[in-house]
Write an enzyme that holds these catalytic residues in place. Structure first.
Site, mmCIF file in Angstrom:
data_model
loop_
_atom_site.group_PDB
_atom_site.id
_atom_site.type_symbol
_atom_site.label_atom_id
_atom_site.label_comp_id
_atom_site.label_asym_id
_atom_site.label_seq_id
_atom_site.Cartn_x
_atom_site.Cartn_y
_atom_site.Cartn_z
ATOM 1 N N GLY A 9 1.166 -1.093 0.031
ATOM 2 C CA GLY A 9 -0.104 -0.232 -0.051
ATOM 3 C C GLY A 9 0.541 1.334 -0.225
ATOM 4 O O GLY A 9 1.417 1.583 -1.720
ATOM 5 N N ARG B 19 -2.042 11.695 10.773
ATOM 6 C CA ARG B 19 -1.199 10.428 10.566
ATOM 7 C C ARG B 19 -0.278 10.800 11.805
ATOM 8 O O ARG B 19 0.301 10.773 12.803
ATOM 9 C CB ARG B 19 0.003 9.585 9.725
ATOM 10 C CG ARG B 19 -0.692 8.974 8.771
ATOM 11 C CD ARG B 19 -0.222 8.447 7.893
ATOM 12 N NE ARG B 19 0.749 7.351 8.199
ATOM 13 C CZ ARG B 19 1.899 8.107 8.583
ATOM 14 N NH1 ARG B 19 3.084 9.036 8.555
ATOM 15 N NH2 ARG B 19 2.322 6.487 9.243
ATOM 16 N N CYS C 236 -9.857 21.863 16.820
ATOM 17 C CA CYS C 236 -10.485 22.968 18.423
ATOM 18 C C CYS C 236 -9.548 21.295 19.185
ATOM 19 O O CYS C 236 -10.715 20.182 20.038
ATOM 20 C CB CYS C 236 -11.021 22.614 18.510
ATOM 21 S SG CYS C 236 -11.817 23.901 18.155
#
Ligand code: LLP
Length: 427
Positions: A287, A324, A355
């Site tokens: 991937g 990530r 936030c």
């Protein structure tokens, strides 16, 4: 015109007179026409990354199944489908998506611990190559579903080789304590059961030990463990036509030096040959290594906020676009889209507007920036847009695919109407 060397890890991304380009396309005008945050991918890099696997496996019976969870945009899938690639899917949604992109069902394999009956039925209907089953319970359900539609489902069992890939715990999948796969010592019993069921046809064996692996050793170990099992299973009279070694090969995020796919496979094939299994069909499920360093995310600096302890560089991309760093404390290089040699730099935490204190993209980065500048978050081709969300009711970014000097919008920016369409405020 001063053309500089490609950026580390990104052979298709370089600067011309200080301006960042993907292939021959400068990023600043793209951001101007499509807005930010904007994902930009290099088609040439995807094909080059694929070619490395093809070189490594050349002359063998092999199938490369792009693990589309890494980046499932139709425009990206189409690049791989046209290159003759197979696909590794993990849901009915991915199946529908990849078929829409023109994939050949006979080159699709279906992984995942929680396939539903409806997903199994649909995959049987279109005639996929193989179900990678992950538990004894799933075997029984798949058998039942296959019999209902008068078919035999081709299967391989995902076995857990108990190998430590030495990567982030969230992306290690081949250890004993993982939810994935069938334990090494239970594998034979599961294979015996599967072989006895009329709705199933055993065709292979499968493993996947983790992701962002930068060392060849865990692969070598997994190959040995899998081959030990192949010997045991075949001794019990169950023939395994293909051997699937999963995905997981890492990329250069921060000076990481993973083995090249061709070199890795040259080495693993030697192991297979040495043990007499070099003639089997080899399946791989890469991937990240096919798309990760093909992509960048361009974002605009909204505000600089100097502080006593930290300076913040607030940009318009956030954890909903690039999850990530927040999820795995992952490092992505951050580059100015236009280099400014004459400006003084300062150290910033690059953060988004969401936030949450966890909404950061990079920490302690030396940048010479001011509001309105564009930054590129590097290595954003994998597990970025594919994991994007609408948190804080932020629309998902647009995506552009570059091919040489051509740039094509493969996904328009999500509008607020797109987001509200599924909901209702009435009682
Ligand atoms: N095959 C199976 C069964 C998988 O579970 C995965 C990834 C792959 C293949 C592809 O692995 P790759 O070649 O991309 O490493 N979101 C995380 C990564 C999750 C990987 C999940 N499984 C990240 O951003 O690091």
């Amino acid at each position: 015109m001063n053309v500089e060397a490609a950026l580390p890890g990104h052979p298709q991304i370089h600067r011309v007179d200080g301006a960042l380009h993907v292939e021959s396309v400068p990023l600043a005008p793209l951001a101007q026409s499509h807005g930010t945050p904007l994902f930009v991918y290099s088609k040439a890099w995807m094909l080059e990354a694929l070619a490395s696997y093809q070189r490594g496996l050349a002359g063998r019976d092999y199938l490369i199944c792009y693990a589309m969870k890494a980046n499932s945009s139709l425009g990206v899938l189409k690049v791989f489908a046209e290159a003759g690639c197979g696909f590794d899917i993990v849901s009915g949604g991915e199946l529908a998506r990849v078929l829409a992109a023109g994939a050949d069902p006979a080159k699709i394999i279906f992984s995942g611990v929680g396939k539903t009956r409806a997903e199994m039925r649909r995959a049987l209907e279109v005639g996929i190559a193989c179900f990678n089953v992950e538990s004894a319970a799933e075997i029984d359900v798949l058998n039942e579903v296959a019999l209902q539609v008068d078919q035999r489902a081709p299967i391989s069992v995902r076995i857990n080789p108990n190998v430590d890939p030495k990567t982030h715990p969230y992306i290690s999948t081949g250890l004993k304590a993982s939810k994935f796969g069938v334990a090494h010592d239970e594998a034979l019993a599961v294979y015996r059961r599967a072989a006895a069921l009329p709705g199933l046809q055993v065709v292979g064996i499968d493993c996947h030990i983790g992701s962002q692996i930068t060392d060849a050793a865990p692969y070598a170990e997994a190959v040995e463990r899998v081959l030990d099992l192949v010997e045991t299973i075949e001794a019990a009279g169950i023939r395994l036509h293909h051997l699937d070694f999963g995905g997981g090969l890492g990329i250069d995020y921060r000076g990481d030096v993973p083995p090249a796919a061709d070199a890795l496979w040259a080495r693993l094939l030697e192991q297979l040959d040495a043990r007499g299994f070099g003639d089997r069909r080899i399946v791989v499920e890469p991937g990240r290594s096919l798309v990760g360093n093909a992509g960048v995310c361009v974002t605009e600096v909204l505000y600089l906020k100097p502080g006593e302890e930290k300076n913040f560089c607030i940009v318009d991309a956030a954890m909903n676009d690039l999850p990530r760093p927040a999820m795995y404390q992952a490092f992505h290089r951050i580059e100015p889209v236009q280099q400014q040699a004459d400006r003084a730099g300062a150290t910033y935490d690059v953060v988004g507007p969401v936030c949450e204190s966890g909404d950061w993209l990079g920490r302690d980065r030396l940048l010479a920036v001011k509001a309105g500048d564009l930054l590129a978050v590097m290595s954003s081709g994998a597990y970025s847009m594919a994991m994007a969300s609408n948190y804080n009711t932020r629309g998902r970014a647009a995506e552009v695919l570059v091919d040489g000097a051509e740039a094509r919008l493969i996904r328009r920016r999500e509008t607020i109407d797109d987001q509200l369409r599924l909901e209702s405020a009435s009682a």
